[in-house]
Design a protein around this motif. Sequence first.
Motif, mmCIF file in Angstrom:
data_model
loop_
_atom_site.group_PDB
_atom_site.id
_atom_site.type_symbol
_atom_site.label_atom_id
_atom_site.label_comp_id
_atom_site.label_asym_id
_atom_site.label_seq_id
_atom_site.Cartn_x
_atom_site.Cartn_y
_atom_site.Cartn_z
ATOM 1 N N PRO A 139 0.825 -1.221 0.000
ATOM 2 C CA PRO A 139 0.000 0.000 0.000
ATOM 3 C C PRO A 139 0.859 1.271 0.000
ATOM 4 O O PRO A 139 0.465 2.280 -0.561
ATOM 5 N N ILE A 140 2.031 1.220 0.612
ATOM 6 C CA ILE A 140 2.905 2.411 0.658
ATOM 7 C C ILE A 140 3.418 2.706 -0.752
ATOM 8 O O ILE A 140 3.473 3.858 -1.175
ATOM 9 N N ARG A 141 3.765 1.658 -1.482
ATOM 10 C CA ARG A 141 4.226 1.851 -2.865
ATOM 11 C C ARG A 141 3.131 2.502 -3.715
ATOM 12 O O ARG A 141 3.394 3.309 -4.589
ATOM 13 N N ALA A 142 1.896 2.105 -3.410
ATOM 14 C CA ALA A 142 0.780 2.673 -4.176
ATOM 15 C C ALA A 142 0.569 4.142 -3.820
ATOM 16 O O ALA A 142 0.106 4.935 -4.631
ATOM 17 N N LEU A 143 0.941 4.482 -2.618
ATOM 18 C CA LEU A 143 0.698 5.831 -2.084
ATOM 19 C C LEU A 143 1.778 6.823 -2.488
ATOM 20 O O LEU A 143 1.504 7.994 -2.775
ATOM 21 N N VAL A 144 3.020 6.369 -2.508
ATOM 22 C CA VAL A 144 4.145 7.291 -2.719
ATOM 23 C C VAL A 144 4.678 7.194 -4.143
ATOM 24 O O VAL A 144 5.007 6.117 -4.623
ATOM 25 N N GLU A 145 4.727 8.360 -4.773
ATOM 26 C CA GLU A 145 5.303 8.435 -6.118
ATOM 27 C C GLU A 145 6.824 8.311 -6.007
ATOM 28 O O GLU A 145 7.465 9.109 -5.306
ATOM 29 N N PRO A 146 7.435 7.302 -6.638
ATOM 30 C CA PRO A 146 8.891 7.164 -6.480
ATOM 31 C C PRO A 146 9.658 8.284 -7.170
ATOM 32 O O PRO A 146 9.179 8.868 -8.145
ATOM 33 N N MET A 147 10.838 8.582 -6.631
ATOM 34 C CA MET A 147 11.710 9.588 -7.249
ATOM 35 C C MET A 147 12.216 9.011 -8.574
ATOM 36 O O MET A 147 12.237 7.796 -8.772
ATOM 37 N N GLU A 148 12.684 9.900 -9.425
ATOM 38 C CA GLU A 148 13.172 9.499 -10.748
ATOM 39 C C GLU A 148 14.256 8.418 -10.636
ATOM 40 O O GLU A 148 14.240 7.416 -11.351
ATOM 41 N N GLY A 149 15.195 8.642 -9.703
ATOM 42 C CA GLY A 149 16.305 7.697 -9.515
ATOM 43 C C GLY A 149 15.823 6.346 -9.021
ATOM 44 O O GLY A 149 16.346 5.294 -9.427
ATOM 45 N N ALA A 150 14.807 6.348 -8.164
ATOM 46 C CA ALA A 150 14.261 5.095 -7.636
ATOM 47 C C ALA A 150 13.563 4.324 -8.753
ATOM 48 O O ALA A 150 13.665 3.107 -8.853
#
Lengths: 140, 260
Positions: free
Chosen positions: B71-82
């Motif tokens: 659920p956290i992955r769904a919530l947080v937009e990853p940074m470009e590098g990630a």
Amino acid sequence: MSTPAFEGVPLPEIQIFPERLLMASTTEVLLNKLYAVKNVRQINIQGEGLPAVIKAGPGTGGPVNHPERRKIKVRGEDIELKIQVGRVFVEIADIDFVPQALKDIEEVCKEVLPFSFTLEVGRYNKFKPTTTDYNKGLVK
Amino acid sequence: MAKTKYKAQLYPGNTLPAKNRRRFMDSSVKLEKLRDIPMDDVVKILGHRVPGSDYATIHAPLAEGNEPDCPIRALVEPMEGAKKGDRIRYVQFTDSVYWAPIVPYVRAQMYMCRYRGIDTGTLSGRQIIEMRERDVEKVAKELIDGETFDTARTGIRGATVHGHAVRLDENGMMFDAWQRFRWNAKKGEVEYVKDQVGVPLDKPVAVGKPMPEKWLKEHTTMFRADGVDMREDEEVMRQNLRIHTLRTKCGFKPFDVKED
């Protein structure tokens, strides 16, 4: 700078504390002028160490090539300056000569240093060999 | 869930350093851009990769969808590098006590307010940022170009950072035992001759003129006895004392802490 024999009593030192760290060229001029002051027995300098090689990180072993780490000529003698000088201790031959020496040293500093400085009288360095010096074999 | 009406106060006080601190921390304030160092030069100073080369990766791109559901992955937009699976790399700044525009502790507060995907650490004279490689490069450029960086009194130093509390040299430069940056008297500007860990660069990277003393004092975030003393700012003192009292009491007997 020089290591004359122990006098038997701790002699006074005049500490020169400049507002800025000195370049090697300024140090050279300052020391030569200070040695010309009457009753100056020896001069010790203290400052920030300038390593010759890099001792940490990916650059380990590489040369630093710091332009302020170089040979300077003091009283005609070549001396390898390994620090960027922050304090100069001028040892005076007798406590009675201190007032005149203070005036003369102030004149020299005003002439050589393009920034402010303070002068202070005291004893800042050891005046006879310590146990460590014997251990290190520095005393014969 | 009702949206909380909350406006961050960021930092207390009405003295100049307090206002400047608040400005740095306020992400809605766009910081002044003082110079424009080419990205390739920033990459050279950081020393993590050769400019133009590919980014090394530590995992497959997130777009490949190999990650487990979370659920956290769904919530947080990853940074470009990630997203691309970059390595974690760092940049570290050293701030002289002689009127550098910012101090490490305020850097930490500013970074946390302005950037995400960041891990930062505060020490007495330096502040490290760890991020994904392409993100750390972007942030490093922004910080070097911006008003938190003075070419003479801020250093980019990955190791052997000693010098922040040492007197400046005759040219007004912060002491650096490894001499990563030097004063170019002919051009009247500062240039980097080594990267942040002391590896020599092929050719010097110019970073521009140091800021004038007057500008530095107007932009200072330092409370100093010879500038604005922290004791002159009643609100800052009150806040600091409160934090100090609470962290002491809470470590000792938290049940006894009573506040309005």
